[in-house]
Design a protein around this motif. Structure first.
Motif, PDB file in Angstrom:
ATOM      1  N   ILE A 280       0.838  -1.194   0.000  1.00  0.00           N
ATOM      2  CA  ILE A 280       0.000   0.000   0.000  1.00  0.00           C
ATOM      3  C   ILE A 280       0.875   1.247   0.000  1.00  0.00           C
ATOM      4  CG2 ILE A 280      -1.784   1.292   1.241  1.00  0.00           C
ATOM      5  CD1 ILE A 280      -2.785  -1.369   2.357  1.00  0.00           C
ATOM      6  N   CYS A 281       0.626   2.101  -0.972  1.00  0.00           N
ATOM      7  CA  CYS A 281       1.334   3.380  -1.062  1.00  0.00           C
ATOM      8  C   CYS A 281       0.501   4.445  -0.359  1.00  0.00           C
ATOM      9  CB  CYS A 281       1.534   3.759  -2.529  1.00  0.00           C
ATOM     10  SG  CYS A 281       2.214   5.415  -2.783  1.00  0.00           S
ATOM     11  N   VAL A 282       1.138   5.235   0.491  1.00  0.00           N
ATOM     12  CA  VAL A 282       0.462   6.316   1.202  1.00  0.00           C
ATOM     13  C   VAL A 282       1.165   7.624   0.872  1.00  0.00           C
ATOM     14  CG1 VAL A 282      -0.198   7.245   3.453  1.00  0.00           C
ATOM     15  CG2 VAL A 282      -0.217   4.768   3.084  1.00  0.00           C
ATOM     16  N   SER A 283       0.387   8.634   0.464  1.00  0.00           N
ATOM     17  CA  SER A 283       0.961   9.928   0.101  1.00  0.00           C
ATOM     18  C   SER A 283       0.373  11.025   0.976  1.00  0.00           C
ATOM     19  CB  SER A 283       0.658  10.238  -1.376  1.00  0.00           C
ATOM     20  OG  SER A 283       1.008  11.574  -1.693  1.00  0.00           O
ATOM     21  N   PHE A 284       1.253  11.793   1.623  1.00  0.00           N
ATOM     22  CA  PHE A 284       0.844  12.928   2.452  1.00  0.00           C
ATOM     23  C   PHE A 284       1.336  14.236   1.839  1.00  0.00           C
ATOM     24  CE2 PHE A 284       0.904  10.466   6.775  1.00  0.00           C
ATOM     25  CZ  PHE A 284      -0.237   9.780   6.392  1.00  0.00           C
ATOM     26  N   PRO A 285       0.669  15.358   2.146  1.00  0.00           N
ATOM     27  CA  PRO A 285       1.166  16.656   1.668  1.00  0.00           C
ATOM     28  C   PRO A 285       2.534  17.001   2.244  1.00  0.00           C
ATOM     29  CG  PRO A 285      -1.114  16.836   2.391  1.00  0.00           C
ATOM     30  CD  PRO A 285      -0.615  15.490   2.851  1.00  0.00           C
ATOM     31  N   HIS A 286       2.745  16.640   3.505  1.00  0.00           N
ATOM     32  CA  HIS A 286       4.002  16.955   4.196  1.00  0.00           C
ATOM     33  C   HIS A 286       4.014  16.217   5.529  1.00  0.00           C
ATOM     34  CE1 HIS A 286       2.070  19.503   7.232  1.00  0.00           C
ATOM     35  NE2 HIS A 286       1.295  19.950   6.263  1.00  0.00           N
ATOM     36  N   MET A 287       5.142  16.344   6.228  1.00  0.00           N
ATOM     37  CA  MET A 287       5.238  15.838   7.605  1.00  0.00           C
ATOM     38  C   MET A 287       5.815  16.948   8.491  1.00  0.00           C
ATOM     39  SD  MET A 287       4.238  12.591   8.065  1.00  0.00           S
ATOM     40  CE  MET A 287       5.324  11.660   9.134  1.00  0.00           C
TER      41      MET A 287
ATOM     42  N   MET B 170       3.685  -1.108   3.656  1.00  0.00           N
ATOM     43  CA  MET B 170       3.313   0.272   3.401  1.00  0.00           C
ATOM     44  C   MET B 170       4.535   1.095   3.048  1.00  0.00           C
ATOM     45  SD  MET B 170       1.958   3.283   5.907  1.00  0.00           S
ATOM     46  CE  MET B 170       3.671   3.650   6.265  1.00  0.00           C
ATOM     47  N   GLN B 171       4.394   1.904   2.015  1.00  0.00           N
ATOM     48  CA  GLN B 171       5.412   2.880   1.649  1.00  0.00           C
ATOM     49  C   GLN B 171       4.779   4.259   1.741  1.00  0.00           C
ATOM     50  OE1 GLN B 171       8.779   2.425   0.592  1.00  0.00           O
ATOM     51  NE2 GLN B 171       8.841   4.641   0.884  1.00  0.00           N
ATOM     52  N   LEU B 172       5.337   5.141   2.590  1.00  0.00           N
ATOM     53  CA  LEU B 172       4.783   6.480   2.747  1.00  0.00           C
ATOM     54  C   LEU B 172       5.705   7.504   2.105  1.00  0.00           C
ATOM     55  CD1 LEU B 172       2.985   7.974   5.778  1.00  0.00           C
ATOM     56  CD2 LEU B 172       4.804   9.297   4.716  1.00  0.00           C
ATOM     57  N   VAL B 173       5.109   8.403   1.311  1.00  0.00           N
ATOM     58  CA  VAL B 173       5.859   9.510   0.708  1.00  0.00           C
ATOM     59  C   VAL B 173       5.200  10.815   1.138  1.00  0.00           C
ATOM     60  CG1 VAL B 173       6.729   8.205  -1.266  1.00  0.00           C
ATOM     61  CG2 VAL B 173       4.501   9.325  -1.439  1.00  0.00           C
ATOM     62  N   GLU B 174       6.011  11.859   1.285  1.00  0.00           N
ATOM     63  CA  GLU B 174       5.456  13.175   1.643  1.00  0.00           C
ATOM     64  C   GLU B 174       6.028  14.212   0.691  1.00  0.00           C
ATOM     65  OE1 GLU B 174       7.009  15.865   3.343  1.00  0.00           O
ATOM     66  OE2 GLU B 174       9.011  15.001   3.601  1.00  0.00           O
ATOM     67  N   ALA B 175       5.149  15.091   0.197  1.00  0.00           N
ATOM     68  CA  ALA B 175       5.518  15.976  -0.911  1.00  0.00           C
ATOM     69  C   ALA B 175       6.342  17.179  -0.487  1.00  0.00           C
ATOM     70  CB  ALA B 175       4.258  16.444  -1.635  1.00  0.00           C
ATOM     71  N   GLY B 176       6.261  17.571   0.793  1.00  0.00           N
ATOM     72  CA  GLY B 176       7.071  18.691   1.253  1.00  0.00           C
ATOM     73  C   GLY B 176       6.313  19.974   1.514  1.00  0.00           C
ATOM     74  N   GLY B 177       4.993  19.981   1.256  1.00  0.00           N
ATOM     75  CA  GLY B 177       4.202  21.177   1.541  1.00  0.00           C
ATOM     76  C   GLY B 177       3.069  21.350   0.555  1.00  0.00           C
ATOM     77  N   TYR B 178       2.159  22.254   0.874  1.00  0.00           N
ATOM     78  CA  TYR B 178       0.960  22.432   0.051  1.00  0.00           C
ATOM     79  C   TYR B 178       1.217  23.169  -1.262  1.00  0.00           C
ATOM     80  CZ  TYR B 178      -2.264  20.334   3.336  1.00  0.00           C
ATOM     81  OH  TYR B 178      -2.934  19.425   4.115  1.00  0.00           O
ATOM     82  N   THR B 179       2.432  23.620  -1.489  1.00  0.00           N
ATOM     83  CA  THR B 179       2.780  24.210  -2.783  1.00  0.00           C
ATOM     84  C   THR B 179       3.340  23.163  -3.738  1.00  0.00           C
ATOM     85  OG1 THR B 179       4.994  24.767  -1.983  1.00  0.00           O
ATOM     86  CG2 THR B 179       3.276  26.444  -1.735  1.00  0.00           C
TER      87      THR B 179
ATOM     88  N   ASN C 168       5.069  17.572  -7.138  1.00  0.00           N
ATOM     89  CA  ASN C 168       5.889  16.590  -6.432  1.00  0.00           C
ATOM     90  C   ASN C 168       5.022  15.442  -5.914  1.00  0.00           C
ATOM     91  OD1 ASN C 168       8.350  15.600  -5.446  1.00  0.00           O
ATOM     92  ND2 ASN C 168       8.029  16.535  -3.439  1.00  0.00           N
ATOM     93  N   GLN C 169       3.843  15.770  -5.382  1.00  0.00           N
ATOM     94  CA  GLN C 169       2.953  14.715  -4.909  1.00  0.00           C
ATOM     95  C   GLN C 169       2.535  13.802  -6.059  1.00  0.00           C
ATOM     96  OE1 GLN C 169      -1.024  15.705  -3.184  1.00  0.00           O
ATOM     97  NE2 GLN C 169      -0.519  14.153  -1.632  1.00  0.00           N
ATOM     98  N   ILE C 170       2.199  14.394  -7.191  1.00  0.00           N
ATOM     99  CA  ILE C 170       1.806  13.594  -8.357  1.00  0.00           C
ATOM    100  C   ILE C 170       2.944  12.669  -8.787  1.00  0.00           C
ATOM    101  CG2 ILE C 170       1.240  13.724 -10.828  1.00  0.00           C
ATOM    102  CD1 ILE C 170      -0.333  16.314 -10.144  1.00  0.00           C
ATOM    103  N   SER C 171       4.157  13.222  -8.873  1.00  0.00           N
ATOM    104  CA  SER C 171       5.316  12.436  -9.285  1.00  0.00           C
ATOM    105  C   SER C 171       5.607  11.296  -8.311  1.00  0.00           C
ATOM    106  CB  SER C 171       6.534  13.354  -9.400  1.00  0.00           C
ATOM    107  OG  SER C 171       7.701  12.625  -9.721  1.00  0.00           O
ATOM    108  N   GLN C 172       5.523  11.575  -7.022  1.00  0.00           N
ATOM    109  CA  GLN C 172       5.778  10.546  -6.006  1.00  0.00           C
ATOM    110  C   GLN C 172       4.756   9.404  -6.106  1.00  0.00           C
ATOM    111  OE1 GLN C 172       5.671  12.826  -2.377  1.00  0.00           O
ATOM    112  NE2 GLN C 172       7.905  13.052  -2.300  1.00  0.00           N
ATOM    113  N   ILE C 173       3.494   9.762  -6.308  1.00  0.00           N
ATOM    114  CA  ILE C 173       2.455   8.732  -6.418  1.00  0.00           C
ATOM    115  C   ILE C 173       2.669   7.906  -7.684  1.00  0.00           C
ATOM    116  CG2 ILE C 173      -0.024   8.321  -6.699  1.00  0.00           C
ATOM    117  CD1 ILE C 173      -0.473  10.862  -4.993  1.00  0.00           C
ATOM    118  N   GLU C 174       3.017   8.560  -8.780  1.00  0.00           N
ATOM    119  CA  GLU C 174       3.301   7.828 -10.025  1.00  0.00           C
ATOM    120  C   GLU C 174       4.431   6.827  -9.822  1.00  0.00           C
ATOM    121  OE1 GLU C 174       2.016  11.108 -13.437  1.00  0.00           O
ATOM    122  OE2 GLU C 174       4.061  11.098 -12.649  1.00  0.00           O
ATOM    123  N   ASP C 175       5.476   7.246  -9.092  1.00  0.00           N
ATOM    124  CA  ASP C 175       6.604   6.347  -8.813  1.00  0.00           C
ATOM    125  C   ASP C 175       6.164   5.174  -7.948  1.00  0.00           C
ATOM    126  OD1 ASP C 175       8.232   8.015 -10.264  1.00  0.00           O
ATOM    127  OD2 ASP C 175       9.151   8.987  -8.514  1.00  0.00           O
ATOM    128  N   CYS C 176       5.309   5.464  -6.956  1.00  0.00           N
ATOM    129  CA  CYS C 176       4.783   4.428  -6.067  1.00  0.00           C
ATOM    130  C   CYS C 176       4.010   3.374  -6.862  1.00  0.00           C
ATOM    131  CB  CYS C 176       3.839   5.071  -5.049  1.00  0.00           C
ATOM    132  SG  CYS C 176       4.349   4.880  -3.332  1.00  0.00           S
TER     133      CYS C 176
END
Length: 357
Positions: free
Chosen positions: A62-69, A92-101, A105-113
């Motif tokens: 399961i891939c989990v994507s957050f806006p940031h941590m 589970m693999q969790l990725v975080e995009a680094g912020g609401y801007t 990055n979030q799209i790219s991380q999810i595509e990689d996941c």
């Protein structure tokens, strides 16, 4: 969803290890609301006690994507998803995009996941509309997408584990409106709903604004911004300069936490009161110390746990509630002693978990 299906939503499970060196009590059954028809926050709701699966049949990825941590709010969600992944026996693999801007990055991380072999994707979305094309592509691959916490407008998601942030903002507004009803002395409020464009922020803004209508609460400023502490602190500082007669700072948990030392340093602690519209450890501490008046909690940890369980249920072809959210509770200085924080806050000392094997 009928009562018979709801009754089939799980069986009991044994207590399992939580964080290193500690054990957590069973988190279920947990009182939730179920929207039916799903994916429309205006739909009628029924209540149920949510009970997850005992174990997954195989170690799904399961891939989990957050806006940031950046703050403890998402740390609580991380605790929820990672602990439920461990409890149910999935990866589970969790990725975080680094912020609401950082939507790209979030799209790219999810595509990689997804390219790495994710069986399901759980998304805390940066943008309400900005991930819709991606979700459509993921669905076309036969991969379920679960919308957690923030909300997305995509019609292609498989399930939602979230509450109405409109109601969260509304709860904060109602708290003020009850303290300052129509006809009482007017009070001036600055409102900090969070980053513009995020679904939860727009909903929270609408809920708060509606709740204070017709009361003695005067909204003198609305400031949008990223939920990093520096960004929110600057917004608070600028607002205090522009409105020296301010009575309330109301907004994100980060805003509330940032406002405490700013008001203290300016000698405004007695003049300007603070209300948050969601819950973090800093808000919890602020309420217990009398520095923050109140905050609604959306049981952040539970939302993360349910999202993982929904993903496993979908992958295994089992009955599942498509649109679930914990019942909201407003924590105040008066009822704080009765509040159980384990539904909302990660345990003390919990470190971010990005991978569960």
């Amino acid at each position: 969803m009928n009562k018979r299906v709801l009754a089939l939503l799980g069986s009991a499970a044994m207590i399992v290890a939580a964080t290193a060196g500690a054990r957590s009590a069973d988190w279920f059954p947990y009182p939730v609301e179920v929207w039916d028809p799903p994916f429309d926050m205006a739909s009628p709701r029924t209540t149920m006690d949510y009970v997850p699966l005992e174990k997954a049949s195989k170690p799904w990825e399961i891939c989990v994507s957050f806006p940031h941590m950046k703050d403890a709010y998402w740390l609580g969600v991380d605790y929820g998803v990672s602990e439920e992944a461990k409890r149910e026996g999935v990866k589970m693999q969790l990725v975080e995009a680094g912020g609401y801007t950082e939507l790209n990055n979030q799209i790219s991380q999810i595509e990689d996941c997804v390219a790495a072999g994710a069986d399901a994707v759980v998304i805390g979305a940066i943008s309400y509309d900005g991930l819709n094309n991606l979700v459509k592509e993921i669905k076309a691959k036969g991969i379920p997408v679960i919308d957690v916490i923030n909300g997305m407008s995509s019609p292609d998601i498989s399930a939602k584990s979230l509450v109405s942030f409109g109601e969260m903002g509304g709860k904060a507004g109602e708290f003020l409106a009850e303290k300052h009803p129509a006809g009482s002395e007017p009070v001036k409020v600055a409102w900090f709903p969070g980053p513009a464009g995020a679904g939860w922020v727009e909903a929270g803004n609408t809920g708060f604004s509606k709740a204070i209508e017709g009361s003695a609460v005067e909204l003198v400023d609305t400031k949008y911004g990223d939920t990093g502490k520096e960004a929110q602190a600057k917004l608070v500082e600028d607002t205090l300069e522009a409105h020296p007669d301010l009575d309330y700072v109301v907004g994100t948990a980060v805003t509330a936490e940032a406002a405490i030392p700013i008001l203290r340093s300016r000698g405004l602690t007695d003049q300007v009161k603070i209300v948050s519209y969601y819950y973090t450890p800093g808000v919890d501490q602020g309420i217990s110390r009398g520095q923050i008046l109140a905050a609604p909690t959306d049981s952040t940890v539970i939302q993360g746990r349910i999202a993982i369980d929904q993903a496993v249920r979908i992958l295994e072809g089992k009955d599942y509630a498509k649109h679930v959210g914990p019942a909201l509770q407003v924590v105040t200085q008066e009822n704080h002693a009765d509040f159980d924080p384990s539904s909302t806050l990660a345990p003390n000392g919990f470190k971010p978990v990005f991978r569960v094997e």
